[in-house]
Design a protein around this motif. Structure first.
Motif, PDB file in Angstrom:
ATOM      1  N   ALA A   1      46.377  13.618 -22.161  1.00  0.00           N
ATOM      2  CA  ALA A   1      45.602  13.495 -20.933  1.00  0.00           C
ATOM      3  C   ALA A   1      46.270  12.453 -20.049  1.00  0.00           C
ATOM      4  O   ALA A   1      46.853  11.492 -20.540  1.00  0.00           O
ATOM      5  CB  ALA A   1      44.177  13.073 -21.248  1.00  0.00           C
TER       6      ALA A   1
ATOM      7  N   LYS B   1      45.895   9.574 -17.295  1.00  0.00           N
ATOM      8  CA  LYS B   1      44.890   8.599 -16.851  1.00  0.00           C
ATOM      9  C   LYS B   1      44.316   9.070 -15.525  1.00  0.00           C
ATOM     10  O   LYS B   1      45.062   9.344 -14.587  1.00  0.00           O
ATOM     11  CB  LYS B   1      45.617   7.259 -16.675  1.00  0.00           C
ATOM     12  CG  LYS B   1      44.758   6.062 -16.406  1.00  0.00           C
ATOM     13  CD  LYS B   1      45.668   4.830 -16.321  1.00  0.00           C
ATOM     14  CE  LYS B   1      45.068   3.737 -15.457  1.00  0.00           C
ATOM     15  NZ  LYS B   1      46.086   2.829 -14.930  1.00  0.00           N
ATOM     16  N   PRO B   2      42.992   9.179 -15.453  1.00  0.00           N
ATOM     17  CA  PRO B   2      42.434   9.763 -14.229  1.00  0.00           C
ATOM     18  C   PRO B   2      42.463   8.813 -13.040  1.00  0.00           C
ATOM     19  O   PRO B   2      41.505   8.706 -12.310  1.00  0.00           O
ATOM     20  CB  PRO B   2      41.010  10.143 -14.638  1.00  0.00           C
ATOM     21  CG  PRO B   2      40.694   9.320 -15.825  1.00  0.00           C
ATOM     22  CD  PRO B   2      41.975   8.917 -16.479  1.00  0.00           C
TER      23      PRO B   2
ATOM     24  N   ARG C   1      40.166   9.103  -8.847  1.00  0.00           N
ATOM     25  CA  ARG C   1      39.234   9.966  -9.549  1.00  0.00           C
ATOM     26  C   ARG C   1      38.550  10.869  -8.517  1.00  0.00           C
ATOM     27  O   ARG C   1      38.219  10.439  -7.413  1.00  0.00           O
ATOM     28  CB  ARG C   1      38.190   9.151 -10.300  1.00  0.00           C
ATOM     29  CG  ARG C   1      37.459  10.027 -11.310  1.00  0.00           C
ATOM     30  CD  ARG C   1      36.438   9.212 -12.075  1.00  0.00           C
ATOM     31  NE  ARG C   1      37.051   8.015 -12.627  1.00  0.00           N
ATOM     32  CZ  ARG C   1      36.428   6.837 -12.703  1.00  0.00           C
ATOM     33  NH1 ARG C   1      35.217   6.689 -12.245  1.00  0.00           N
ATOM     34  NH2 ARG C   1      37.048   5.805 -13.232  1.00  0.00           N
TER      35      ARG C   1
ATOM     36  N   TYR D   1      42.740  16.811 -15.519  1.00  0.00           N
ATOM     37  CA  TYR D   1      43.606  15.683 -15.826  1.00  0.00           C
ATOM     38  C   TYR D   1      44.561  15.951 -16.968  1.00  0.00           C
ATOM     39  O   TYR D   1      45.291  15.092 -17.375  1.00  0.00           O
ATOM     40  CB  TYR D   1      42.762  14.449 -16.149  1.00  0.00           C
ATOM     41  CG  TYR D   1      41.894  14.045 -15.005  1.00  0.00           C
ATOM     42  CD1 TYR D   1      42.466  13.498 -13.858  1.00  0.00           C
ATOM     43  CD2 TYR D   1      40.524  14.225 -15.037  1.00  0.00           C
ATOM     44  CE1 TYR D   1      41.682  13.137 -12.788  1.00  0.00           C
ATOM     45  CE2 TYR D   1      39.731  13.862 -13.976  1.00  0.00           C
ATOM     46  CZ  TYR D   1      40.310  13.323 -12.850  1.00  0.00           C
ATOM     47  OH  TYR D   1      39.542  12.970 -11.785  1.00  0.00           O
ATOM     48  N   ASP D   2      44.500  17.140 -17.553  1.00  0.00           N
ATOM     49  CA  ASP D   2      45.362  17.347 -18.709  1.00  0.00           C
ATOM     50  C   ASP D   2      46.790  17.620 -18.264  1.00  0.00           C
ATOM     51  O   ASP D   2      47.054  18.233 -17.228  1.00  0.00           O
ATOM     52  CB  ASP D   2      44.817  18.486 -19.573  1.00  0.00           C
ATOM     53  CG  ASP D   2      44.892  19.805 -18.863  1.00  0.00           C
ATOM     54  OD1 ASP D   2      45.778  20.602 -19.188  1.00  0.00           O
ATOM     55  OD2 ASP D   2      44.077  20.045 -17.947  1.00  0.00           O
ATOM     56  N   ARG D   3      47.705  17.179 -19.117  1.00  0.00           N
ATOM     57  CA  ARG D   3      49.127  17.282 -18.796  1.00  0.00           C
ATOM     58  C   ARG D   3      49.596  18.724 -18.665  1.00  0.00           C
ATOM     59  O   ARG D   3      50.489  19.033 -17.872  1.00  0.00           O
ATOM     60  CB  ARG D   3      49.946  16.563 -19.870  1.00  0.00           C
ATOM     61  CG  ARG D   3      50.180  15.099 -19.582  1.00  0.00           C
ATOM     62  CD  ARG D   3      51.041  14.891 -18.334  1.00  0.00           C
ATOM     63  NE  ARG D   3      52.361  15.457 -18.465  1.00  0.00           N
ATOM     64  CZ  ARG D   3      53.362  14.880 -19.105  1.00  0.00           C
ATOM     65  NH1 ARG D   3      53.204  13.687 -19.629  1.00  0.00           N
ATOM     66  NH2 ARG D   3      54.526  15.482 -19.209  1.00  0.00           N
TER      67      ARG D   3
ATOM     68  N   GLU E   1      49.419   8.609 -13.854  1.00  0.00           N
ATOM     69  CA  GLU E   1      48.182   8.462 -13.108  1.00  0.00           C
ATOM     70  C   GLU E   1      48.138   9.568 -12.063  1.00  0.00           C
ATOM     71  O   GLU E   1      49.079   9.727 -11.293  1.00  0.00           O
ATOM     72  CB  GLU E   1      48.147   7.088 -12.426  1.00  0.00           C
ATOM     73  CG  GLU E   1      46.811   6.723 -11.840  1.00  0.00           C
ATOM     74  CD  GLU E   1      46.794   5.304 -11.267  1.00  0.00           C
ATOM     75  OE1 GLU E   1      45.707   4.858 -10.882  1.00  0.00           O
ATOM     76  OE2 GLU E   1      47.852   4.667 -11.184  1.00  0.00           O
TER      77      GLU E   1
ATOM     78  N   SER F   1      46.100  13.547 -10.755  1.00  0.00           N
ATOM     79  CA  SER F   1      45.164  14.622 -11.038  1.00  0.00           C
ATOM     80  C   SER F   1      45.715  15.932 -10.517  1.00  0.00           C
ATOM     81  O   SER F   1      46.600  15.964  -9.672  1.00  0.00           O
ATOM     82  CB  SER F   1      43.813  14.345 -10.380  1.00  0.00           C
ATOM     83  OG  SER F   1      43.978  14.261  -8.980  1.00  0.00           O
TER      84      SER F   1
END
Lengths: 218, 218
Positions: A4, A6-7, A13, A23-25, A161, A163
């Motif tokens: 994941a 960092k959001p 966010r 947020y997943d890679r 970092e 999204s």
């Protein structure tokens, strides 16, 4: 397993439209890998600048490059940057102006840019760019010269970092509008690769290598 | 007659690659009008943010919009922003890694964003967006509601400072490399509109209006 990202602390966010945020890679990498064109934001004398540039991903890092004379690239080193990649996937036509939208995929990455300074590592990154776009091409090319490595700056950023945002599907109209006799739907948008055009120096009979026909964007 | 746009004081004048720079309004407007997707850069707590958003041009102004709850849009009001629009037109494959490039058209506009606050003027701008994308559609839609106007922020910027950059044509290799038996050339890239897909509420027999088939991006 997918890490994941960092959001983005509080600063990125997704406060609104959380259903569109991810947020997943795997989601982030898929978008980065689908579109080489990025828009990189810098702050220069307190004002924002957004420059289109090619990006490529190698593992946990994203890279971009440009002339060593570029003021933007020089300003970006070791400062906060924002690298955004977006794909327009469809025009979404609703029954009210308000619910018109677009389908898209986008990634916003935040972080401090670092400069790749070691000449051998820079050459490796150039290879990364060429191979990301045209697998197998690097070894076919006239080898890179030291002066070319020097003339080019390579910046990178850890994918840490940020999204992804994605919208897909039909318009979402107000329930009571769905009965109106107004056409609503989606017009898909995609990137089309045209027929390769050789330059005037290519000898007769030398066709494009396989990677030319395999370019996919989007 | 085409007005010239102020070449961005010193801060954006194209110091490098001047042959690719253009400051005339016709060049700038043509690029803005060809691509609704823009990347807008803001400075927020000293760091840059680049958000993808739709832009549309009305005369000497460019506009974009979003939720009134958007922190970025609120932060942008009356501050310096950078709005960049880019089109990827081709992948340019050369005989050396260094001379690989892309064909593209891009515009970078700088200025202070203003907020459209008058509700009637905001509704006019929404009409401007819908009509820019889908001529004739506005009058077919369920009329806009006051609450929708309130929920949406519209930002604008005068087209006054900025530049256009364009690259077209084949790769430019080093003269001595042109004799190498390496394929070089261009793979054109363009935006394709797919077949319109009606949503599930469209009554049988209600086909898409003419503007749906006329969408052109790029």
């Amino acid at each position: 397993m997918t890490d994941a990202v960092k959001p983005a602390s509080k600063r990125v966010r997704l406060k609104r439209l959380n259903k569109r945020g991810a947020y997943d890679r795997a989601s982030i990498d898929a978008i980065l890998d689908a579109m080489p064109l990025a828009h990189v934001g810098y702050v220069f004398d307190g004002a924002p600048y957004v420059t289109p540039t090619l990006q490529w991903r190698e593992g946990d890092h994203v890279y971009w490059h440009g002339s060593s004379a570029s003021r933007m690239l020089r300003a970006a080193e070791d400062t906060e940057v924002c690298l955004t990649v977006s794909l327009l996937d469809g025009m979404v036509l609703a029954r009210s102006a308000f619910h018109h939208s677009v389908n898209y995929r986008s990634v916003m990455l935040l972080g401090r840019a670092f400069k790749v300074t070691d000449p051998e590592e820079k050459a490796e990154r150039f290879k990364g760019l060429i191979e990301a776009l045209y697998p197998g091409r690097w070894d076919m090319l006239r080898p890179v010269k030291a002066i070319e490595v020097k003339a080019t700056s390579v910046l990178g950023m850890k994918i840490a970092e940020g999204s992804a945002k994605v919208r897909t599907g039909p318009p979402i109209d107000d329930e009571e509008d769905n009965a109106l006799p107004i056409w609503a739907g989606v017009v898909p948008v995609s990137m089309r690769m045209g027929k390769a055009v050789a330059d005037s120096y290519v000898p007769a009979g030398l066709g494009p290598p396989a990677h030319v026909g395999k370019i996919r964007i989007g």
